[in-house]
Design a protein around this motif. Sequence first.
Motif, mmCIF file in Angstrom:
data_model
loop_
_atom_site.group_PDB
_atom_site.id
_atom_site.type_symbol
_atom_site.label_atom_id
_atom_site.label_comp_id
_atom_site.label_asym_id
_atom_site.label_seq_id
_atom_site.Cartn_x
_atom_site.Cartn_y
_atom_site.Cartn_z
ATOM 1 N N VAL A 202 8.721 -1.232 14.468
ATOM 2 C CA VAL A 202 9.268 -1.242 13.109
ATOM 3 C C VAL A 202 10.274 -0.108 12.984
ATOM 4 C CG1 VAL A 202 8.765 -1.098 10.643
ATOM 5 C CG2 VAL A 202 7.067 -2.084 12.185
ATOM 6 N N PHE A 203 11.446 -0.422 12.449
ATOM 7 C CA PHE A 203 12.509 0.560 12.247
ATOM 8 C C PHE A 203 12.814 0.634 10.756
ATOM 9 C CE2 PHE A 203 12.947 -1.085 16.520
ATOM 10 C CZ PHE A 203 13.206 0.042 17.283
ATOM 11 N N ARG A 204 12.827 1.868 10.253
ATOM 12 C CA ARG A 204 13.125 2.057 8.822
ATOM 13 C C ARG A 204 14.582 2.488 8.654
ATOM 14 N NH1 ARG A 204 11.161 4.643 3.664
ATOM 15 N NH2 ARG A 204 12.587 6.371 3.295
ATOM 16 N N LYS A 205 15.271 1.866 7.687
ATOM 17 C CA LYS A 205 16.646 2.292 7.393
ATOM 18 C C LYS A 205 16.566 3.607 6.626
ATOM 19 C CE LYS A 205 20.810 0.815 4.919
ATOM 20 N NZ LYS A 205 21.619 -0.358 4.596
ATOM 21 N N SER A 206 16.973 4.678 7.259
ATOM 22 C CA SER A 206 16.859 6.005 6.641
ATOM 23 C C SER A 206 17.661 6.075 5.348
ATOM 24 C CB SER A 206 17.407 7.079 7.579
ATOM 25 O OG SER A 206 16.615 7.164 8.713
ATOM 26 N N PHE B 219 12.160 -1.778 -4.053
ATOM 27 C CA PHE B 219 11.787 -3.011 -3.360
ATOM 28 C C PHE B 219 11.458 -4.128 -4.357
ATOM 29 C CE2 PHE B 219 10.332 0.360 -0.248
ATOM 30 C CZ PHE B 219 11.442 0.226 0.557
ATOM 31 N N SER B 220 11.475 -5.349 -3.884
ATOM 32 C CA SER B 220 11.243 -6.513 -4.752
ATOM 33 C C SER B 220 9.808 -7.013 -4.613
ATOM 34 C CB SER B 220 12.158 -7.665 -4.352
ATOM 35 O OG SER B 220 13.479 -7.239 -4.269
ATOM 36 N N GLU B 221 9.392 -7.758 -5.604
ATOM 37 C CA GLU B 221 8.102 -8.421 -5.538
ATOM 38 C C GLU B 221 8.295 -9.872 -5.966
ATOM 39 O OE1 GLU B 221 5.027 -5.949 -7.346
ATOM 40 O OE2 GLU B 221 3.704 -7.683 -7.036
ATOM 41 N N PRO B 222 8.059 -10.872 -5.160
ATOM 42 C CA PRO B 222 7.612 -10.760 -3.768
ATOM 43 C C PRO B 222 8.669 -10.098 -2.875
ATOM 44 C CG PRO B 222 7.980 -13.066 -4.409
ATOM 45 C CD PRO B 222 8.252 -12.244 -5.609
ATOM 46 N N LYS C 267 17.786 -3.067 2.614
ATOM 47 C CA LYS C 267 17.902 -2.030 1.565
ATOM 48 C C LYS C 267 17.592 -0.646 2.153
ATOM 49 C CE LYS C 267 16.045 -5.065 -2.020
ATOM 50 N NZ LYS C 267 14.874 -5.281 -2.897
ATOM 51 N N PRO C 268 18.065 0.419 1.516
ATOM 52 C CA PRO C 268 17.680 1.762 1.973
ATOM 53 C C PRO C 268 16.158 1.904 1.918
ATOM 54 C CG PRO C 268 19.409 1.871 0.303
ATOM 55 C CD PRO C 268 18.975 0.433 0.362
ATOM 56 N N GLY C 269 15.571 2.384 2.983
ATOM 57 C CA GLY C 269 14.109 2.496 3.040
ATOM 58 C C GLY C 269 13.442 1.195 3.471
ATOM 59 N N GLY C 270 14.207 0.131 3.558
ATOM 60 C CA GLY C 270 13.668 -1.155 4.035
ATOM 61 C C GLY C 270 13.492 -1.123 5.553
ATOM 62 N N ASN D 12 0.821 -1.219 0.000
ATOM 63 C CA ASN D 12 0.000 0.000 0.000
ATOM 64 C C ASN D 12 0.857 1.271 0.000
ATOM 65 O OD1 ASN D 12 -2.272 -1.579 0.045
ATOM 66 N ND2 ASN D 12 -2.583 -1.433 2.251
ATOM 67 N N HIS D 13 2.147 1.100 -0.220
ATOM 68 C CA HIS D 13 3.079 2.223 -0.412
ATOM 69 C C HIS D 13 3.175 3.188 0.774
ATOM 70 C CE1 HIS D 13 2.076 1.429 -4.880
ATOM 71 N NE2 HIS D 13 3.035 0.638 -4.450
ATOM 72 N N LEU D 14 2.983 2.647 1.971
ATOM 73 C CA LEU D 14 3.152 3.493 3.158
ATOM 74 C C LEU D 14 4.581 4.051 3.223
ATOM 75 C CD1 LEU D 14 1.908 4.502 5.844
ATOM 76 C CD2 LEU D 14 2.682 2.380 6.915
ATOM 77 N N TYR D 15 5.512 3.339 2.621
ATOM 78 C CA TYR D 15 6.918 3.777 2.681
ATOM 79 C C TYR D 15 7.097 5.181 2.098
ATOM 80 C CZ TYR D 15 7.454 2.574 -2.277
ATOM 81 O OH TYR D 15 7.318 2.527 -3.628
ATOM 82 N N LYS D 16 6.198 5.537 1.145
ATOM 83 C CA LYS D 16 6.347 6.851 0.502
ATOM 84 C C LYS D 16 6.148 7.983 1.509
ATOM 85 C CE LYS D 16 5.087 5.475 -4.155
ATOM 86 N NZ LYS D 16 4.046 5.444 -5.160
#
Length: 319
Positions: A257-261, A113-116, A208-211, A86-90
Amino acid sequence: MASEEHKELSDYIKSVHLSLRKSSSKLGADTAWQEHCCNVDTLSKYAECMQKLATTHWETNCNSATSEATSRIKWAVEFCHDYFNNHLYKKYRDKELGISQSIGLQVDREESFSEPIKLLDVGSCYNPFKVYNMFDVIAIDLCPANSSVLQCDFLNVEIGNCHTIKDLTATQFQHESFDVITFCFLLEYIPTSQLRIAACEKAYKLVKPGGILIINTPDSKHVGANSKIMKCWRYTLAEIGFNRIKYEKAKFMHCMVFRKSLNKEIAQRWALLYKEPYMEYAIHIPQDSNILDDEELDTTTQHIDEDSVLDDFQELPFH
Ligand SMILES: C[S@@+](CC[C@H](N)C(=O)[O-])C[C@H]1O[C@@H](n2cnc3c(N)ncnc32)[C@H](O)[C@@H]1O
């Protein structure tokens, strides 16, 4: 009411955690860890108990504690669905870009990001994420409970240009290759703050960055009881380069949850701005402070019960 078997399994798990913390305080964490990893009988019995506890007792009972323990996996799955699909990362990316602009910081990376979704489940035991199609799972454990899990000590795995996996054993993972890494009930197994930090630093290099790094840890106390400890976790992970983007205190555990900045300095800026005098670069768990007091304590399960050692999983459906 918990069954006899349920109690026996949880007591065994608690006794392994406790004895590892105790031997670390006596021998030093590195020596204790090495010895522990060679103790095949203990590791195999632990794997058998943990798998049985989770798949037989937690997933079939339905009191609030057991359903919450099962939900540690569902919680992670639901968050990943929101974040990646759902692209919450944006939302978090835009926030980071706003901060970096306002302080004149260069951000020259973006998410891919990858799919899956590529998920590394550390300390997986029996691979609870396997059933979810949205993931391409690599599950690792010191002692796998089944053949869908690779043998690997995360604390000693190499980081390089590719994954190295042979005969169901992983010895190297590719740098920045995972969208998400999960530490489900992992950190309280690891006996010292220093080794827990080493695990988080390794996750930082592999994601990954943003992961994201998802951590859940058992704690049946009310939200305020260990809040200073949890704020230290947040501070420490921010210093490593992770921004905490979600925190929930459920009745029996903390879910985070921690995001890699995209730029490490964004996370580190949080640590600088919000540091309180009590905050230290440490990932402690409440049980760490019991080690010395418990020096004389025998590690038999009976003793653990009688003396009501404040142990991890005490209130979780490990009994
Ligand atoms: C409490 S169990 C949790 C199992 C599973 N994640 C769950 O939530 O049901 C902790 C697991 O972490 C594994 N573990 C601890 N340290 C590890 C390390 N350094 N590398 C890989 N696995 C580790 C243990 O062998 C154990 O199976």
